[in-house]
Design an enzyme around this catalytic site. Structure first.
Site, PDB file in Angstrom:
ATOM      1  N   LYS A  61       0.717  -0.920   0.374  1.00  0.00           N
ATOM      2  CA  LYS A  61      -0.148   0.095   0.114  1.00  0.00           C
ATOM      3  C   LYS A  61       0.580   1.468   0.124  1.00  0.00           C
ATOM      4  O   LYS A  61       1.029   2.304  -0.912  1.00  0.00           O
ATOM      5  CB  LYS A  61      -0.693   0.224   1.177  1.00  0.00           C
ATOM      6  CG  LYS A  61      -2.345  -1.143   0.459  1.00  0.00           C
ATOM      7  CD  LYS A  61      -3.318  -0.434   1.758  1.00  0.00           C
ATOM      8  CE  LYS A  61      -4.666  -1.657   1.919  1.00  0.00           C
ATOM      9  NZ  LYS A  61      -5.640  -1.375   2.524  1.00  0.00           N
TER      10      LYS A  61
ATOM     11  N   LYS B   7      -4.667  -9.454  -5.735  1.00  0.00           N
ATOM     12  CA  LYS B   7      -6.116  -9.731  -5.104  1.00  0.00           C
ATOM     13  C   LYS B   7      -7.440  -8.677  -5.811  1.00  0.00           C
ATOM     14  O   LYS B   7      -6.732  -7.664  -5.974  1.00  0.00           O
ATOM     15  CB  LYS B   7      -6.256  -9.936  -3.690  1.00  0.00           C
ATOM     16  CG  LYS B   7      -6.191  -8.360  -3.323  1.00  0.00           C
ATOM     17  CD  LYS B   7      -6.041  -9.496  -1.395  1.00  0.00           C
ATOM     18  CE  LYS B   7      -6.302  -7.468  -0.867  1.00  0.00           C
ATOM     19  NZ  LYS B   7      -7.551  -7.457   0.122  1.00  0.00           N
TER      20      LYS B   7
ATOM     21  N   LYS C  39     -10.444  -3.136  -2.867  1.00  0.00           N
ATOM     22  CA  LYS C  39     -11.629  -2.045  -3.127  1.00  0.00           C
ATOM     23  C   LYS C  39     -10.590  -0.541  -4.201  1.00  0.00           C
ATOM     24  O   LYS C  39     -11.451  -0.269  -3.850  1.00  0.00           O
ATOM     25  CB  LYS C  39     -12.154  -1.567  -1.277  1.00  0.00           C
ATOM     26  CG  LYS C  39     -13.209  -2.391  -1.344  1.00  0.00           C
ATOM     27  CD  LYS C  39     -14.450  -2.147  -0.392  1.00  0.00           C
ATOM     28  CE  LYS C  39     -13.747  -2.983   0.941  1.00  0.00           C
ATOM     29  NZ  LYS C  39     -12.714  -2.863   1.972  1.00  0.00           N
TER      30      LYS C  39
HETATM   31  P1  ATP Z   1      -8.701  -2.326   0.509  1.00  0.00           P
HETATM   32  O1  ATP Z   1      -7.881  -2.283  -0.586  1.00  0.00           O
HETATM   33  O2  ATP Z   1      -8.838  -0.643   1.054  1.00  0.00           O
HETATM   34  O3  ATP Z   1      -7.445  -2.999   1.642  1.00  0.00           O
HETATM   35  P2  ATP Z   1      -9.860  -4.935   0.648  1.00  0.00           P
HETATM   36  O4  ATP Z   1     -10.850  -5.226  -0.264  1.00  0.00           O
HETATM   37  O5  ATP Z   1      -8.092  -5.846   0.804  1.00  0.00           O
HETATM   38  O6  ATP Z   1      -9.554  -3.362   0.787  1.00  0.00           O
HETATM   39  P3  ATP Z   1     -10.663  -5.093   3.603  1.00  0.00           P
HETATM   40  O7  ATP Z   1     -11.263  -4.032   4.321  1.00  0.00           O
HETATM   41  O8  ATP Z   1      -8.678  -4.710   3.485  1.00  0.00           O
HETATM   42  O9  ATP Z   1     -10.391  -5.007   1.892  1.00  0.00           O
HETATM   43  O10 ATP Z   1     -10.707  -6.471   3.799  1.00  0.00           O
HETATM   44  C1  ATP Z   1     -12.072  -7.402   4.792  1.00  0.00           C
HETATM   45  C2  ATP Z   1     -11.356  -8.753   4.436  1.00  0.00           C
HETATM   46  O11 ATP Z   1     -11.806  -9.086   3.308  1.00  0.00           O
HETATM   47  C3  ATP Z   1     -10.638  -9.358   4.895  1.00  0.00           C
HETATM   48  O12 ATP Z   1     -11.050 -10.273   5.776  1.00  0.00           O
HETATM   49  C4  ATP Z   1      -9.831 -10.095   3.547  1.00  0.00           C
HETATM   50  O13 ATP Z   1      -9.013 -10.929   3.902  1.00  0.00           O
HETATM   51  C5  ATP Z   1     -11.067 -10.114   2.878  1.00  0.00           C
HETATM   52  N1  ATP Z   1     -10.803 -10.244   1.126  1.00  0.00           N
HETATM   53  C6  ATP Z   1     -10.076  -8.546   1.013  1.00  0.00           C
HETATM   54  N2  ATP Z   1     -10.153  -8.906  -0.494  1.00  0.00           N
HETATM   55  C7  ATP Z   1      -9.948  -9.920  -0.829  1.00  0.00           C
HETATM   56  C8  ATP Z   1      -9.855 -11.367  -1.785  1.00  0.00           C
HETATM   57  N3  ATP Z   1      -9.709 -10.506  -2.716  1.00  0.00           N
HETATM   58  N4  ATP Z   1     -10.043 -12.634  -1.630  1.00  0.00           N
HETATM   59  C9  ATP Z   1     -10.423 -12.785  -0.686  1.00  0.00           C
HETATM   60  N5  ATP Z   1     -11.349 -12.420   0.467  1.00  0.00           N
HETATM   61  C10 ATP Z   1     -10.530 -11.091   0.330  1.00  0.00           C
HETATM   62 MG    MG Z   2      -6.821  -4.912   2.971  1.00  0.00          MG
END
Ligand code: ATP
Ligand code: MG
Length: 332
Positions: free
Chosen positions: A112, A195, A198
């Site tokens: 990040k 991955k 968001k």
């Molecule tokens: P950001 O990009 O803001 O970090 P994010 O998409 O990574 O957002 P988080 O809020 O950090 O989402 O994670 C929330 C939950 O979703 C966590 O339990 C994380 O393990 C799960 N998660 C996030 N991205 C994935 C993915 N691509 N596949 C499976 N699980 C995910």
């Molecule tokens: Mg995340």
């Protein structure tokens, strides 16, 4: 009953399929056999640049999606992280037993901060995994259902719990990770080795829970696939097709092999059409329920207030033990 804690950041209006498959959907199932705390991780969302009005809106929308996806605020504790001050208070205590080098090894921070440029990364972003440890330990959680991407942070959480217990006396439950290795990780549709996230760079790589079916179908049809024509699961040689199969399997509950057999001899396009249908079927009812909840924000806020109250019954007790063990003078 074992206590389980997990959360998602309100870093976008809509959750994406990775959050759903890797997190929220598993939470729904865990409610029967566990005492669950699910929170909207707004304190985490301010570790990167943010807009205040947007954050407030996203916090409500995220909570609405939890409920719409099946989190029951009566059976589980559903709350907003900033409504329970002990998260931040415990994070400070844990910051002071975390090694600088230890925190520096966290790969999410490296990813990040690289994206933002090292000079723009904040101390908050650096300390994010410690806050995450506090989120878990403050509830004395036994298990933490998270996606594969959070494995390293969970390891840190366990280390900090053990370290505190050794130094100051048994205080924390040392939590177990609950990671479903097979279906846990969803990848970006345009960059199937990164991955789905968001804050992902590629808009087209992301399937949002709240986006219209047509938009999602279009993105699935445009998903990057691989050389050759054969539909089979091979993460190395065929990351794009494997990702589609993973999502398909996760959403239908059918094993990957069965889906591969069904599509044998057919083209990538057929798999994409099938997957788009599956996605629509799963998301449509969630979208309808979320909209109903968002139409009555006052009721949603009441649900969240009750959740915070329930949560504090546990967190206040943990924090007072922590403060006492650390030697803070009790306030009369
Ligand atoms: P950001 O990009 O803001 O970090 P994010 O998409 O990574 O957002 P988080 O809020 O950090 O989402 O994670 C929330 C939950 O979703 C966590 O339990 C994380 O393990 C799960 N998660 C996030 N991205 C994935 C993915 N691509 N596949 C499976 N699980 C995910
Ligand atoms: Mg995340």
């Amino acid at each position: 009953r074992p206590r389980v804690v997990s959360g998602v950041q309100p870093s976008a209006d809509s959750l994406h399929l990775g959050n759903y498959v890797g997190a929220v959907r598993n939470w729904v199932r865990m409610q029967d056999e566990n005492e669950c705390v699910f929170f909207v991780a707004d304190l985490h969302a301010v570790t990167v640049e943010q807009d205040p009005a947007t954050l407030a809106r996203r916090t409500r929308v995220t909570a609405a999606q939890y409920i719409a996806a099946g989190i029951d605020p009566e059976r589980s504790t559903l709350l907003v992280q900033s409504h329970v001050p002990e998260h931040a208070q415990l994070a400070w205590a844990l910051n002071c037993i975390t090694g600088f080098g230890e925190a520096s090894r966290m790969t999410q921070f490296k990813d990040k901060s690289a994206k933002q440029g090292a000079d723009n990364a904040t101390v908050g972003l650096f300390a994010y995994p410690v806050l995450m440890a506090a989120d878990i330990l403050v509830y004395q959680a036994h298990a933490v259902p998270v996606g594969e991407d959070q494995r390293q942070h969970l390891e840190l959480t366990r280390n900090l719990a053990q370290r505190f217990n050794t130094r100051f006396g048994d205080t924390f439950v040392v939590p177990e990770p609950k990671i479903l290795a097979e279906t846990a990780k969803v990848y970006d549709l345009q960059q199937p080795t990164a991955k789905m996230s968001k804050s992902a760079a590629s808009e087209n790589g992301l399937i949002r829970l709240l986006d219209p079916a047509k938009k999602n179908a279009k993105k699935i049809k445009a998903a990057v696939t691989d050389d050759g024509t054969e539909i089979r699961f091979d993460r190395e040689a065929k990351p794009g097709v494997s990702n589609l199969l993973t999502i398909y399997s996760a959403l239908t509950g059918r094993p990957v092999d069965e889906i591969v057999a069904e599509y044998e001899g057919r083209m990538y396009g057929h798999l994409k059409v099938g997957l788009a249908e599956v996605v629509t079927e799963v998301l449509t009812p969630i979208q309808q329920r979320a909209q109903e909840l968002l139409d009555d924000p006052a009721e949603l806020d009441r649900i969240l207030a009750r959740g915070a109250e329930k949560g504090r019954e546990v967190t206040a007790a943990t924090l007072s033990t922590v403060y006492e063990r650390m030697g803070f003078l009790p306030r009369l």
